[in-house]
Design an enzyme around this catalytic site. Sequence first.
Site, PDB file in Angstrom:
ATOM      1  N   GLU A  40       0.781  -1.140  -0.231  1.00 29.22           N
ATOM      2  CA  GLU A  40      -0.042   0.079  -0.083  1.00 29.22           C
ATOM      3  C   GLU A  40       0.261   1.189   0.082  1.00 29.22           C
ATOM      4  OE1 GLU A  40      -2.500  -0.617   3.635  1.00 29.22           O
ATOM      5  OE2 GLU A  40      -1.214   0.185   4.350  1.00 29.22           O
ATOM      6  N   CYS A  58       3.044   8.132   1.310  1.00 35.71           N
ATOM      7  CA  CYS A  58       3.262   7.244   2.542  1.00 35.71           C
ATOM      8  C   CYS A  58       3.444   5.831   1.951  1.00 35.71           C
ATOM      9  CB  CYS A  58       2.174   7.146   3.596  1.00 35.71           C
ATOM     10  SG  CYS A  58       2.706   5.833   4.807  1.00 35.71           S
ATOM     11  N   CYS A  98       5.790  -7.800   7.369  1.00 32.43           N
ATOM     12  CA  CYS A  98       7.069  -6.939   8.313  1.00 32.43           C
ATOM     13  C   CYS A  98       7.063  -8.593   9.320  1.00 32.43           C
ATOM     14  CB  CYS A  98       6.454  -6.467   8.815  1.00 32.43           C
ATOM     15  SG  CYS A  98       8.069  -5.372   9.881  1.00 32.43           S
ATOM     16  N   CYS A 140       5.047  -6.648  15.525  1.00 29.68           N
ATOM     17  CA  CYS A 140       4.518  -5.553  16.917  1.00 29.68           C
ATOM     18  C   CYS A 140       2.900  -6.022  17.050  1.00 29.68           C
ATOM     19  CB  CYS A 140       4.223  -3.641  16.636  1.00 29.68           C
ATOM     20  SG  CYS A 140       5.896  -3.278  16.129  1.00 29.68           S
ATOM     21  N   CYS A 191      -0.289  -3.670  15.330  1.00 34.12           N
ATOM     22  CA  CYS A 191      -0.412  -3.253  13.478  1.00 34.12           C
ATOM     23  C   CYS A 191      -0.409  -4.625  12.802  1.00 34.12           C
ATOM     24  CB  CYS A 191       1.412  -3.966  13.365  1.00 34.12           C
ATOM     25  SG  CYS A 191       1.742  -2.734  11.932  1.00 34.12           S
ATOM     26  N   GLY A 226       6.310  -2.213   6.341  1.00 40.14           N
ATOM     27  CA  GLY A 226       7.798  -3.015   6.924  1.00 40.14           C
ATOM     28  C   GLY A 226       8.290  -2.158   7.330  1.00 40.14           C
ATOM     29  N   SER A 270      10.878   6.026   9.241  1.00 39.57           N
ATOM     30  CA  SER A 270      10.623   5.821  10.124  1.00 39.57           C
ATOM     31  C   SER A 270      11.043   4.369  10.752  1.00 39.57           C
ATOM     32  CB  SER A 270       8.687   5.682  10.361  1.00 39.57           C
ATOM     33  OG  SER A 270       7.843   5.113  11.770  1.00 39.57           O
ATOM     34  N   SER A 318       9.747   4.761  16.444  1.00 42.74           N
ATOM     35  CA  SER A 318       8.377   4.454  16.800  1.00 42.74           C
ATOM     36  C   SER A 318       9.157   3.820  18.456  1.00 42.74           C
ATOM     37  CB  SER A 318       7.926   2.841  16.219  1.00 42.74           C
ATOM     38  OG  SER A 318       7.532   3.586  14.875  1.00 42.74           O
ATOM     39  N   ASN A 330      -5.673   3.562  15.718  1.00 49.41           N
ATOM     40  CA  ASN A 330      -6.736   3.152  15.206  1.00 49.41           C
ATOM     41  C   ASN A 330      -6.357   1.720  15.078  1.00 49.41           C
ATOM     42  OD1 ASN A 330      -7.976   3.130  12.633  1.00 49.41           O
ATOM     43  ND2 ASN A 330      -6.399   4.742  11.145  1.00 49.41           N
ATOM     44  N   CYS A 365      -1.153   1.266   8.859  1.00 50.48           N
ATOM     45  CA  CYS A 365      -0.032   0.911   8.610  1.00 50.48           C
ATOM     46  C   CYS A 365      -0.993  -0.859   7.943  1.00 50.48           C
ATOM     47  CB  CYS A 365       0.903   0.928   9.615  1.00 50.48           C
ATOM     48  SG  CYS A 365       1.640  -0.143   9.429  1.00 50.48           S
TER      49      CYS A 365
HETATM   50  N1  SAH Z   1       8.095  -0.149  10.830  1.00 53.05           N
HETATM   51  C1  SAH Z   1       9.005   1.389  10.839  1.00 53.05           C
HETATM   52  C2  SAH Z   1       7.126   2.054   9.747  1.00 53.05           C
HETATM   53  C3  SAH Z   1       6.175   1.374   9.345  1.00 53.05           C
HETATM   54  S1  SAH Z   1       4.685   1.238  10.348  1.00 53.05           S
HETATM   55  C4  SAH Z   1       8.227   1.769  11.909  1.00 53.05           C
HETATM   56  O1  SAH Z   1       7.392   0.622  13.254  1.00 53.05           O
HETATM   57  O2  SAH Z   1       8.521   2.457  12.646  1.00 53.05           O
HETATM   58  C5  SAH Z   1       4.817   3.441  10.856  1.00 53.05           C
HETATM   59  C6  SAH Z   1       4.177   4.180  11.823  1.00 53.05           C
HETATM   60  O3  SAH Z   1       2.914   3.903  11.703  1.00 53.05           O
HETATM   61  C7  SAH Z   1       4.665   3.344  13.148  1.00 53.05           C
HETATM   62  O4  SAH Z   1       4.611   4.738  14.146  1.00 53.05           O
HETATM   63  C8  SAH Z   1       3.564   2.583  13.760  1.00 53.05           C
HETATM   64  O5  SAH Z   1       4.026   2.294  15.255  1.00 53.05           O
HETATM   65  C9  SAH Z   1       2.356   3.079  13.422  1.00 53.05           C
HETATM   66  N2  SAH Z   1       1.423   1.704  13.074  1.00 53.05           N
HETATM   67  C10 SAH Z   1       0.868   1.027  12.985  1.00 53.05           C
HETATM   68  N3  SAH Z   1      -0.121   0.463  13.022  1.00 53.05           N
HETATM   69  C11 SAH Z   1      -0.527   1.213  13.564  1.00 53.05           C
HETATM   70  C12 SAH Z   1      -2.125   1.566  14.099  1.00 53.05           C
HETATM   71  N4  SAH Z   1      -2.987   0.526  14.556  1.00 53.05           N
HETATM   72  N5  SAH Z   1      -2.273   2.659  14.016  1.00 53.05           N
HETATM   73  C13 SAH Z   1      -1.861   3.802  14.713  1.00 53.05           C
HETATM   74  N6  SAH Z   1      -0.621   3.544  14.241  1.00 53.05           N
HETATM   75  C14 SAH Z   1       0.085   3.363  13.490  1.00 53.05           C
HETATM   76 FE1  SF4 Z   2       6.477  -3.782  11.340  1.00 55.20          FE
HETATM   77 FE2  SF4 Z   2       5.734  -0.950  11.719  1.00 55.20          FE
HETATM   78 FE3  SF4 Z   2       3.885  -2.496  11.955  1.00 55.20          FE
HETATM   79 FE4  SF4 Z   2       5.812  -3.006  13.708  1.00 55.20          FE
HETATM   80  S1  SF4 Z   2       5.037  -1.174  13.395  1.00 55.20           S
HETATM   81  S2  SF4 Z   2       5.046  -4.711  12.574  1.00 55.20           S
HETATM   82  S3  SF4 Z   2       7.320  -2.808  12.656  1.00 55.20           S
HETATM   83  S4  SF4 Z   2       5.612  -2.232  10.159  1.00 55.20           S
END
Ligand code: SAH
Ligand code: SF4
Length: 342
Positions: free
Chosen positions: A90, A105, A112, A116, A119, A159, A189, A212, A288, A331
């Site tokens: 995406e 973005c 990934c 987390c 996510c 990713g 990020s 993050s 989110n 994300c």
């Molecule tokens: N992997 C990297 C970059 C991609 S994620 C990272 O984790 O930093 C980009 C951002 O979106 C990160 O800060 C991540 O924590 C956030 N993110 C992921 N899922 C989310 C969600 N459900 N609601 C809000 N932010 C989210």
């Molecule tokens: Fe990967 Fe970033 Fe999602 Fe964590 S928040 S699973 S590092 S994409």
Amino acid sequence: MIVLAGMNLEEIESITDGLKASKFHAKQVHNWIYNKSVSAIDEMTDLSKDFRGKLSEIATVTDTKIKTKQVSSDGTIKYLIEYPDGECVETVLMRFDNRANLTACVSSQVGCAVNCSFCATGKCGFIRNLNYKEIIEQVLTIQRDTGLKVTNIVFMGQGEPLLNLDNVLKALDIFNTDFQIGTRRITISTSGIIPRIDELANLELQSTLAVSLHAPNHKLRAELMPIENKYPIDKLQQALKNYVDKTGRRITIEYIMIKGFNDTIEAAKELAMYLKNIKCNVNLIPYNSVVETKYKKSLNNDVMQFKYILEHSGKKVTVRLERGADIDAACGQLRGKNVLNN
Ligand code: SAH
Ligand code: SF4
């Protein structure tokens, strides 16, 4: 078939040389790819029909397709992009009414591995790295589709960019040289891959590093991010200080606000202590909701209180505007849905 998108001027020159055309032709083709963002060689109208015909026999502009596109009521556009092997990522275009900036973005990997718990991308597992051409194709796709020029880039799609660093750095170079997007308009990020942060510090990276963090201590962070067990928060603190020392750049700390979990007054105070000696801004992100998790978004009041405590400690704090909430522009969410629907 040669794909022109992702080639630099010298590479395009080697093709026009092969067709016995001038270096100026190469410049024109380069401009059509990166500035005017055409989808087909035939749209390069200041080149002769004859030359376009010859070029079309051996080359094409792109091999990437838009699989789906969703437009939010706030103007955010979310694309699901498909590569020749059928894998999808995406890419989101965000516009902010009061500014001329257009922010893309972008994703750095399909899926990934960091996994987390909050996510949607993490839930799909890791599929593969994107190569640098696949990364820049995301921005070109946006430009071709909208006819607009992207001004800012954030690596906040799917990713972990620091686990695909060679391709991310090569893409950064192309964004800079070929798209003419300033290094400082690009943000990477990361979930906190310490050895790679050290590497970027040594390179004296001038792009913005966003980290993050999402929690103020080991226990809470480990619940959200398994990577905390490999690269713990106290070692991360050292790496961030070193990064600021080496690059002179201010870091962005990202912090997802989850109701009753990491949004308390104690958490805010602990975070303020943790960040005390790190030159940084803080970006609070309302969580989110992803269907499969137990987490809920913090209450507005709690976000404001948290913000106030951090500000009181001397930090500049922003609360991320929610973009594209009606089209699941967080994300990994679009890809998740698409996979489930198939
Ligand atoms: N992997 C990297 C970059 C991609 S994620 C990272 O984790 O930093 C980009 C951002 O979106 C990160 O800060 C991540 O924590 C956030 N993110 C992921 N899922 C989310 C969600 N459900 N609601 C809000 N932010 C989210
Ligand atoms: Fe990967 Fe970033 Fe999602 Fe964590 S928040 S699973 S590092 S994409």
